[in-house]
Design an enzyme around this catalytic site. Sequence first.
Site, mmCIF file in Angstrom:
data_model
loop_
_atom_site.group_PDB
_atom_site.id
_atom_site.type_symbol
_atom_site.label_atom_id
_atom_site.label_comp_id
_atom_site.label_asym_id
_atom_site.label_seq_id
_atom_site.Cartn_x
_atom_site.Cartn_y
_atom_site.Cartn_z
ATOM 1 N N GLY A 91 0.768 -1.176 -0.049
ATOM 2 C CA GLY A 91 -0.058 0.096 0.081
ATOM 3 C C GLY A 91 0.857 1.350 -0.139
ATOM 4 O O GLY A 91 0.462 2.352 0.281
ATOM 5 N N HIS A 98 8.769 6.617 4.627
ATOM 6 C CA HIS A 98 7.821 7.234 5.588
ATOM 7 C C HIS A 98 7.241 6.656 6.806
ATOM 8 O O HIS A 98 6.808 5.346 6.479
ATOM 9 C CB HIS A 98 6.810 8.201 5.141
ATOM 10 C CG HIS A 98 5.993 7.593 4.050
ATOM 11 N ND1 HIS A 98 6.440 7.114 2.844
ATOM 12 C CD2 HIS A 98 4.718 6.871 4.127
ATOM 13 C CE1 HIS A 98 5.212 6.537 2.295
ATOM 14 N NE2 HIS A 98 4.131 6.628 2.913
#
Length: 112
Positions: A91, A98
């Site tokens: 995803g 991050h």
Amino acid sequence: MDCLFCKITAGEIPCKKVYEDDQVLAFYDVDPQAPVHFLVIPKAHIASPADITPENSAVVAHIFAVIARLARELGLEKGYRVVTNCGADGGQSVPHLHFHVLAGRSLAWPPG
Ligand code: AMP
């Protein structure tokens, strides 16, 4: 480099900053999935968790120390979740490493 989060780090695209030091930047997600949802990124470009190596991994430890500090400062004593997505099936939509920090509600497990 045409990287969204490198442009945010460079100040070319605005963000709602939570924290910044010489190595990392934390800013609120534009599409929050919880009452508190911010991202912590290394300023140096690392494309994904799959690109973490012994040479560049020190910043990851620093990111977790920053997250612990921000959680204390933001009063997230009830808990929070740290998520990093990797690749298409994971995803990941932005190809710059991050860490999502999600808090402020009870989070389901396992994720869908
Ligand atoms: P991921 O899908 O794990 O790669 O997460 C990327 C995240 O970046 C998503 O939650 C987006 O909502 C968030 N995002 C995309 N563009 C921005 C932006 N300009 N400022 C803040 N967050 C962003």
